[in-house]
Design an enzyme around this catalytic site. Structure first.
Site, short mmCIF file in Angstrom:
data_model
loop_
_atom_site.label_atom_id
_atom_site.label_comp_id
_atom_site.label_asym_id
_atom_site.label_seq_id
_atom_site.Cartn_x
_atom_site.Cartn_y
_atom_site.Cartn_z
N TYR A 58 53.46 28.86 -50.70
CA TYR A 58 53.67 28.41 -52.08
C TYR A 58 54.76 27.34 -52.14
O TYR A 58 55.90 27.58 -51.75
CB TYR A 58 54.01 29.59 -52.99
CG TYR A 58 52.96 30.71 -52.99
CD1 TYR A 58 51.65 30.46 -52.56
CD2 TYR A 58 53.27 31.99 -53.40
CE1 TYR A 58 50.69 31.46 -52.54
CE2 TYR A 58 52.32 33.00 -53.39
CZ TYR A 58 51.04 32.72 -52.96
OH TYR A 58 50.10 33.72 -52.94
N HIS A 116 48.33 36.37 -44.77
CA HIS A 116 47.79 35.81 -46.02
C HIS A 116 46.26 35.86 -46.09
O HIS A 116 45.69 36.13 -47.13
CB HIS A 116 48.30 34.37 -46.18
CG HIS A 116 48.42 33.92 -47.60
ND1 HIS A 116 49.38 33.06 -48.05
CD2 HIS A 116 47.67 34.20 -48.70
CE1 HIS A 116 49.23 32.84 -49.34
NE2 HIS A 116 48.20 33.53 -49.76
P1 NAP Z 1 47.50 34.81 -62.78
O1 NAP Z 1 48.73 35.56 -62.60
O2 NAP Z 1 46.24 35.53 -63.11
O3 NAP Z 1 47.69 33.68 -63.89
C1 NAP Z 1 48.77 32.77 -63.86
C2 NAP Z 1 48.52 31.72 -64.93
O4 NAP Z 1 48.41 32.34 -66.21
C3 NAP Z 1 49.64 30.73 -65.05
O5 NAP Z 1 49.07 29.48 -65.35
C4 NAP Z 1 50.47 31.22 -66.24
O6 NAP Z 1 51.05 30.13 -66.90
C5 NAP Z 1 49.42 31.87 -67.09
N1 NAP Z 1 49.93 33.07 -67.80
C6 NAP Z 1 50.76 34.03 -67.35
N2 NAP Z 1 50.96 34.97 -68.29
C7 NAP Z 1 50.24 34.59 -69.37
C8 NAP Z 1 50.04 35.15 -70.66
N3 NAP Z 1 50.64 36.29 -71.02
N4 NAP Z 1 49.23 34.49 -71.52
C9 NAP Z 1 48.61 33.33 -71.16
N5 NAP Z 1 48.76 32.76 -69.96
C10 NAP Z 1 49.57 33.38 -69.07
O7 NAP Z 1 47.15 33.89 -61.49
P2 NAP Z 1 47.81 33.61 -60.08
O8 NAP Z 1 49.11 32.94 -60.21
O9 NAP Z 1 46.73 32.97 -59.28
O10 NAP Z 1 48.00 35.07 -59.43
C11 NAP Z 1 49.20 35.81 -59.54
C12 NAP Z 1 49.96 35.85 -58.24
O11 NAP Z 1 49.17 36.43 -57.20
C13 NAP Z 1 50.29 34.46 -57.66
O12 NAP Z 1 51.34 33.83 -58.37
C14 NAP Z 1 50.60 34.82 -56.24
O13 NAP Z 1 51.89 35.39 -56.14
C15 NAP Z 1 49.51 35.85 -55.96
N6 NAP Z 1 48.29 35.26 -55.36
C16 NAP Z 1 47.95 35.63 -54.08
C17 NAP Z 1 46.83 35.09 -53.46
C18 NAP Z 1 46.49 35.50 -52.07
O14 NAP Z 1 45.64 34.87 -51.44
N7 NAP Z 1 47.10 36.55 -51.55
C19 NAP Z 1 46.00 34.18 -54.15
C20 NAP Z 1 46.34 33.85 -55.48
C21 NAP Z 1 47.47 34.41 -56.07
P3 NAP Z 1 52.66 29.89 -67.02
O15 NAP Z 1 53.24 30.08 -65.67
O16 NAP Z 1 52.73 28.49 -67.52
O17 NAP Z 1 53.15 30.91 -68.01
#
Ligand code: NAP
Length: 282
Positions: A58, A116
């Site tokens: 990241y 990962h």
């Molecule tokens: P997510 O948590 O489903 O969504 C994040 C997005 O939603 C951001 O754009 C955020 O915007 C927005 N958001 C957050 N809370 C909100 C709310 N209450 N209302 C409306 N929009 C909201 O997606 P993600 O970041 O892909 O997944 C979460 C975490 O999982 C990642 O950050 C990472 O740590 C991990 N991950 C791991 C893998 C893997 O391969 N292991 C892959 C993907 C993700 P703002 O930030 O602008 O608020």
């Protein structure tokens, strides 16, 4: 009074973590956003979201630096999760990658270190390196990410493979394939399932069915999406937000108690799988 106690998950190494944590993907990419990102994470920790998920990937290390800043002075309040790139996951490469991550986060241990996704290096080598890091106290436990059922079975057949405590996978209302086989398989073995992209990268916050269910509780669609995951045994959801107000909104998902009727409505809008489906990945 509304009960907003955070549910917890106890990992197979005996450590208990909150079932709702903080994601960090896309943090540490823009210096102008750094302060806001640090504040969002600190606010989350204050609210009990003490599990932080990050990765060397990241922001090419930038997110780990943001995490380092956010946990400065309060390392012991936090359960830190980071991940090694598959191409670094050789016997020596894993150890070197872990040491770089420790430096960026200005800490001497990662509580949970994940592969990962699966790559070219033999799994047995990565497991060996994880076990070395564990003996050295540089990591508390290890796990994997984006492992489908067959990968998990292969892993658990290896010497020490059974020490895997978690599998982090894409899991949310619009991606329920894991419920068919991977999730129950992990639950039976006490392997935690960390649900990444729990609000489908923000798009579930705009979903009509969720907006409808949320209205009845004066809640938000994102809260319904998170409550759905938090009710499941052994599941830890890790939503990401760079905004303190949204982190607080997500935290309050714990106050939502979905009824059987709500769950039926969710099943109608997001049908659970009726056959095995390959694990999806973002
Ligand atoms: P997510 O948590 O489903 O969504 C994040 C997005 O939603 C951001 O754009 C955020 O915007 C927005 N958001 C957050 N809370 C909100 C709310 N209450 N209302 C409306 N929009 C909201 O997606 P993600 O970041 O892909 O997944 C979460 C975490 O999982 C990642 O950050 C990472 O740590 C991990 N991950 C791991 C893998 C893997 O391969 N292991 C892959 C993907 C993700 P703002 O930030 O602008 O608020």
């Amino acid at each position: 009074m509304i009960d907003d106690t955070l549910p917890t998950v106890t990992l197979s190494n005996g450590v208990t973590v909150p079932a709702l944590g903080l994601g960090t993907w896309q943090m540490g990419e823009d210096a102008r956003a750094a302060q806001r990102e640090v504040e969002a994470l600190r606010h989350g920790i204050d609210l009990g979201l003490t599990l932080i998920d990050t990765a060397e990937m990241y922001g090419q290390g930038g997110a780990e630096e943001i995490v380092g800043e956010a946990i400065s002075g309060r390392r012991d309040d936090v359960f830190l999760v980071s991940k090694v790139y598959p191409w670094n996951a050789s016997r020596e490469g894993t150890i070197a990658a872990c040491e770089r991550s420790l430096k960026r986060m200005k800490t001497d241990r990662i509580d949970l270190y994940l592969l990962h996704w699966r790559g070219e290096h033999p799994l047995a080598e990565t497991v060996d390196a994880f076990e070395t890091l564990r003996r050295q106290g540089k990591i508390g436990a290890w796990g994997v990410s984006n492992f489908d059922l067959g990968d998990m079975q292969e892993l658990l057949a290896l010497p020490d493979g059974g020490n895997c405590v978690a599998n982090q996978v894409l899991y949310n209302l619009s991606r329920r394939g894991v419920e068919y086989d991977l999730l129950p398989w992990c639950q039976e073995r006490g392997i935690a399932v960390m649900a990444y992209s729990p609000i489908e990268q923000g798009s579930l916050a705009r979903n009509e069915a969720l907006i409808h269910i949320a209205k009845a509780y004066q809640a938000t669609p994102a809260q319904v999406a998170l409550a759905f995951l938090m009710e499941r045994e052994g599941v830890v959801a890790i939503p990401k937000s760079s905004h303190a107000a949204r982190v607080a909104e997500n935290r309050e998902a714990a106050a939502l108690d979905l009824t059987d009727e709500d769950l039926d409505a969710l099943d109608a809008a997001f049908p659970p799988p009726s056959r095995p489906m390959p694990l999806e990945m973002i």
